[in-house]
Write a protein that holds these residues in place. Structure first.
Motif: not given
Length: 464
Positions: A178-186
């Motif tokens: 939904q929001y990209g891999w960067r947001v997933a890490f956060l």
């Protein structure tokens, strides 16, 4: 003050092995389970997100392998020892809060990385922080539970890898989609900061001031003096070697099990991954059974904490060999699931055995040294050994009249446009080589069982 008296005085007050736990014992177990789940989730999440990372940062598979392998594993194992030494001297609750906050922040920084170098350094930071989790949390649990309670306690905490494996695709996959891999890490890293605050505010250091003073006297020596004690204790040495052989055999088989299912039985990647995931879930059964059995049959020497893993290791070998030698995968899959149950019998008992062997002044250090053998030796030697055996046997099984296997079958497959008989020969040799390798390395579990039995003979009675 004599060494024996120091160690005796440093032990926390022995607790009754009553079946009813105090409310705080239940709380600390639940809290440290959450910490350990966070520990594994932050390392597993990279595997879920690596494809979008690869596309955006234009990385090779070798670069991805460095991120998930040496960049993490080496620093994880090596950092565990100095953090463990620090844990022997200062408030462990505060130290655990710090390392949880550190690795969670580094996980979040992974999402802020603008290039490969920054991502690599962030993964190194994750490994360094997470290296302190097991030594600190296991020493805290050992000081809060009696010897005959530790099998179940360690088994509960050892469910963390399976729970994290279930959560990683759900949290990382859905958020990334939904929001990209960067947001997933956060999304994975930032909650860990809140968990660190909870640890700092609510977790108690079980050492009394008197015990802390005695520990300080005991620890005027260097790490090498304590390591000499560990190396001179036969029970610990045999458990260390047994753990290294289990790590070697397990890492070798796990890394190549999906490839085996695809090569030998024609399963798709999704099907093979589903079977592997199912085996992880049924492994929870083995974890609880192992802890219960070790506590149930414990004596004053704690022999059940190494004998249960020994039985589990032998059964793991038997079930793996049966799984890898079946011509029909419908018959082989139940044996693979059974091997997962048998393998996980050792989870809690072996960790408990380490805590039962070492004196109270070395709980964190003992856990860190043990993890070094199980992690570094197992992860670095096992897959390489299995891969080497597979390549050697594949070359031997490939018909000499068709050429050399490595040249004719790059990557284990015939070159594009090759004749059908060459393609079939490549596939057959590749499958046979991997099958032989997996059967061979499975006997590492039997070697582990031998050393665990030796450990049971060397164990001495403990009162805590």
């Amino acid at each position: 003050m004599s060494e024996a008296r120091i160690e005796a005085d440093a032990q926390p007050r022995a607790q009754s092995p009553a079946t009813r736990w105090r409310p705080y014992q239940i709380y600390i177990l639940a809290l440290l389970l959450l910490v350990t789940v966070c520990n594994y989730l932050d390392r597993i999440i990279l595997g879920v997100l690596q494809e979008p990372i690869k596309r955006e940062l234009s990385l090779s598979d070798a670069q991805l392998g460095l991120l998930s392998g040496p960049a993490f594993a080496i620093f994880y194992s090596v950092a565990g020892i100095p953090i463990a030494r620090l844990a022997e001297r200062i408030n462990r609750a505060s130290l655990l809060a710090f390392v949880v906050a550190f690795w969670s922040a580094m996980t979040a920084f992974c999402g802020l990385s603008q290039g490969y170098a920054q991502l690599l350094l962030s993964r190194v930071g994750v490994g360094m922080g997470e290296g302190g989790c097991i030594p600190i949390s296991h020493s805290l649990l050992a000081d809060n539970f009696s010897m005959r309670q530790r099998g179940v306690v360690m088994s509960v905490v050892s469910t963390a890898p399976s729970l994290a494996t279930i959560l990683a695709p759900v949290i990382g996959g859905l958020v990334a989609q939904q929001y990209g891999w960067r947001v997933a890490f956060l999304a994975v890293g930032l909650p860990g900061l809140l968990l660190a605050v909870l640890v700092w505010l609510t977790l108690k250091e079980p050492r009394t001031q008197g015990q802390a003073a005695v520990r300080t006297e005991r620890q005027k020596g260097s790490f090498f003096s304590d390591f000499k004690w560990l190396a001179g204790n036969r029970a610990f040495v045999w458990v260390f070697v047994g753990g290294a052989f289990i790590g070697l055999a397990y890492n070798a088989t796990t890394v190549f099990t999906v490839s085996f299912m695809i090569r030998s039985h024609g399963l798709t990647l999704a099907q093979a991954g589903g079977v592997l995931g199912l085996s992880g879930m049924v492994g929870l059964i083995g974890a609880f059974l192992g802890g219960f059995a070790a506590d149930r049959f414990a004596d004053d020497r704690g022999r059940s904490y190494v004998l249960v893993p020994a039985v589990g290791a032998v059964l793991t070998c038997v079930f793996y060999v049966l799984a890898f030698t079946q011509p029909n995968w419908a018959i082989g899959m139940p044996f693979l699931l059974a091997s997962s149950v048998a393998y996980n019998l050792k989870n809690g008992p072996m960790y408990a055995a380490v805590q039962n062997i070492v004196p109270g002044t070395m709980r964190a250090t003992g856990a860190a040294v043990f993890m070094f053998g199980a992690t570094v030796v197992g992860a670095m030697v096992g897959p390489v050994l299995a891969g080497g055996i597979s390549d050697m046997i594949s070359s031997q099984r490939f018909p000499a009249t068709l050429g050399r296997f490595a040249a004719t079958c790059p990557g284990g497959h015939a070159a594009k446009g090759a004749a059908a008989d060459i393609g079939a020969a490549c596939a057959t040799a590749s499958a046979a080589g991997l099958q032989t390798a997996l059967v061979t390395v499975s006997f590492g579990f039997v070697l582990a069982a031998v050393f665990l039995v030796l450990a049971s003979r060397a164990l001495k009675a403990r009162s805590d």
